[in-house]
Write a protein that holds these residues in place. Sequence first.
Motif, short mmCIF file in Angstrom:
data_model
loop_
_atom_site.label_atom_id
_atom_site.label_comp_id
_atom_site.label_asym_id
_atom_site.label_seq_id
_atom_site.Cartn_x
_atom_site.Cartn_y
_atom_site.Cartn_z
N GLN A 116 0.76 -1.29 -0.10
CA GLN A 116 0.13 0.09 -0.14
C GLN A 116 0.79 1.35 0.05
OE1 GLN A 116 -3.44 0.23 -0.10
NE2 GLN A 116 -3.76 -1.91 -0.03
N LEU A 117 1.99 1.14 0.88
CA LEU A 117 2.88 2.50 0.74
C LEU A 117 3.53 2.83 -0.15
CD1 LEU A 117 4.36 1.91 4.61
CD2 LEU A 117 2.71 3.72 3.75
N ARG A 118 4.16 1.69 -1.03
CA ARG A 118 4.62 1.84 -2.26
C ARG A 118 3.94 2.19 -3.31
NH1 ARG A 118 5.17 -2.65 -5.27
NH2 ARG A 118 5.28 -4.02 -2.94
N GLN A 119 2.67 2.00 -3.45
CA GLN A 119 1.51 2.47 -4.38
C GLN A 119 1.65 4.10 -4.24
OE1 GLN A 119 -2.23 0.36 -4.54
NE2 GLN A 119 -1.22 -1.41 -4.91
N LEU A 120 1.87 4.53 -2.90
CA LEU A 120 1.71 5.99 -2.65
C LEU A 120 3.00 6.60 -2.59
CD1 LEU A 120 -1.07 5.52 0.15
CD2 LEU A 120 -1.50 6.43 -2.14
N GLY A 121 4.04 6.14 -3.07
CA GLY A 121 5.28 6.79 -3.18
C GLY A 121 6.15 6.71 -1.77
N TYR A 122 5.71 5.86 -0.91
CA TYR A 122 6.46 5.77 0.36
C TYR A 122 7.14 4.52 0.33
CZ TYR A 122 3.89 9.78 2.52
OH TYR A 122 3.37 11.03 2.33
N HIS A 123 8.10 4.75 1.32
CA HIS A 123 9.06 3.37 1.74
C HIS A 123 8.70 3.09 2.90
CE1 HIS A 123 11.58 3.57 -1.85
NE2 HIS A 123 11.74 4.71 -1.69
N ALA A 124 8.78 1.69 3.34
CA ALA A 124 8.42 0.98 4.45
C ALA A 124 9.90 0.80 5.13
CB ALA A 124 7.70 -0.16 4.48
N VAL A 125 10.00 0.95 6.42
CA VAL A 125 11.22 0.75 7.21
C VAL A 125 10.74 -0.07 8.31
CG1 VAL A 125 13.24 1.59 8.44
CG2 VAL A 125 12.09 2.91 6.72
N ILE A 126 10.96 -1.16 8.12
CA ILE A 126 10.42 -2.33 9.04
C ILE A 126 11.42 -2.87 10.12
CG2 ILE A 126 9.29 -4.80 8.99
CD1 ILE A 126 8.40 -3.98 6.07
N THR A 127 11.00 -3.01 11.50
CA THR A 127 11.85 -3.53 12.25
C THR A 127 10.82 -4.57 13.29
OG1 THR A 127 13.32 -3.14 14.25
CG2 THR A 127 11.72 -1.80 13.74
N ALA A 128 11.63 -5.62 13.76
CA ALA A 128 10.74 -6.54 14.78
C ALA A 128 10.98 -6.04 16.44
CB ALA A 128 11.55 -8.05 14.60
N GLY A 129 9.96 -5.97 17.15
CA GLY A 129 10.36 -5.35 18.43
C GLY A 129 10.08 -6.59 19.44
#
Length: 335
Positions: free
Chosen positions: A84-97
Amino acid sequence: MVTIKHVSERAGVSQATVSRVINGSTRVSREKQLKVESAIKELGYRPNSIAQALASSRTESVGIVVPELGGPFYSGILQSIEGQLRQLGYHAVITAGSNTEQSQKEAVEFLLGRRVDALILHTQQLDDDYLIMLEERGIPIILINRVVPEMLTSCIDIDNEAGGLLATQYLIKMGHKHIACITGPLNKSDARGRLQGYRKALENAGLEYNEMLVSEAGFTEETGMSAMKKLLNRGCPFSAVFAANDHMAFGAREVLKSVGLSVPDDISLVGFDNILFARYLTPGLTTIDFPIEKMSKEAVKLAIHKLNKNKSDVNLKLVPSLVIRDSVKNVINTL
């Protein structure tokens, strides 16, 4: 190379207007916004992300924290949000908590250090006051599968009680009167909600709630196995089990199989989440569908609305549904 100047000429607006549209400003009329978006599409214009970030103090990135990266449930959430983010031009920065307060707090601070524009958090361990403090600092936060009363407009939750109610009502409809429940960890709100739904269904049907038929587990196959062993060892008879997630249902099923009990002939079984593997078991697992894709879509929509300071039309409370397969036996005519 296509520039803002080319886009402004094609759209018949100023370069400043084009820049405002690209940066999500609300100071542009809908008509001009559509003209600019059309020109961008026609010309194939791609903004210079570095210059754009410097101009707007944004990084065009959204931080995501989940307890773990593996498993079909969390991987499904991450894949959906990232898409969803990529379609809107955003990058996801993912981390496990992980599953501790300290590790989840470290994950959040790591993302803030990377200057993400917003946070989407699937965290149960973080203290309410810590989350409220972050929001008061002006950090756009979206909580998924959790409700903090002081942050209601930032929380997207599933009606876990309704899911537990649906699952147990179906077992009652199929004639079961002695229904066990394997709960998730009761320090988590989603597990408490599902247990409450189970209790409500029993109450509505005039059936007694029996603590001997309830065993707490940890949302994993291993803990589901341990919980089922406890239920069997207590010697309190039951003909059906509601497991508060599919992983625990898988573990419970393995224990039943190991002691010579068949699903659904001897014990009926219902899970929760409707993860991919549930449909490929033999028999297929009846379960409650957790609308992961819908929740992810609403979370991204809310994040973008917060960033652009737009009014939100986000659905903050999602409704689960029952997925009927072959793991429940109709015992109405056999009892």
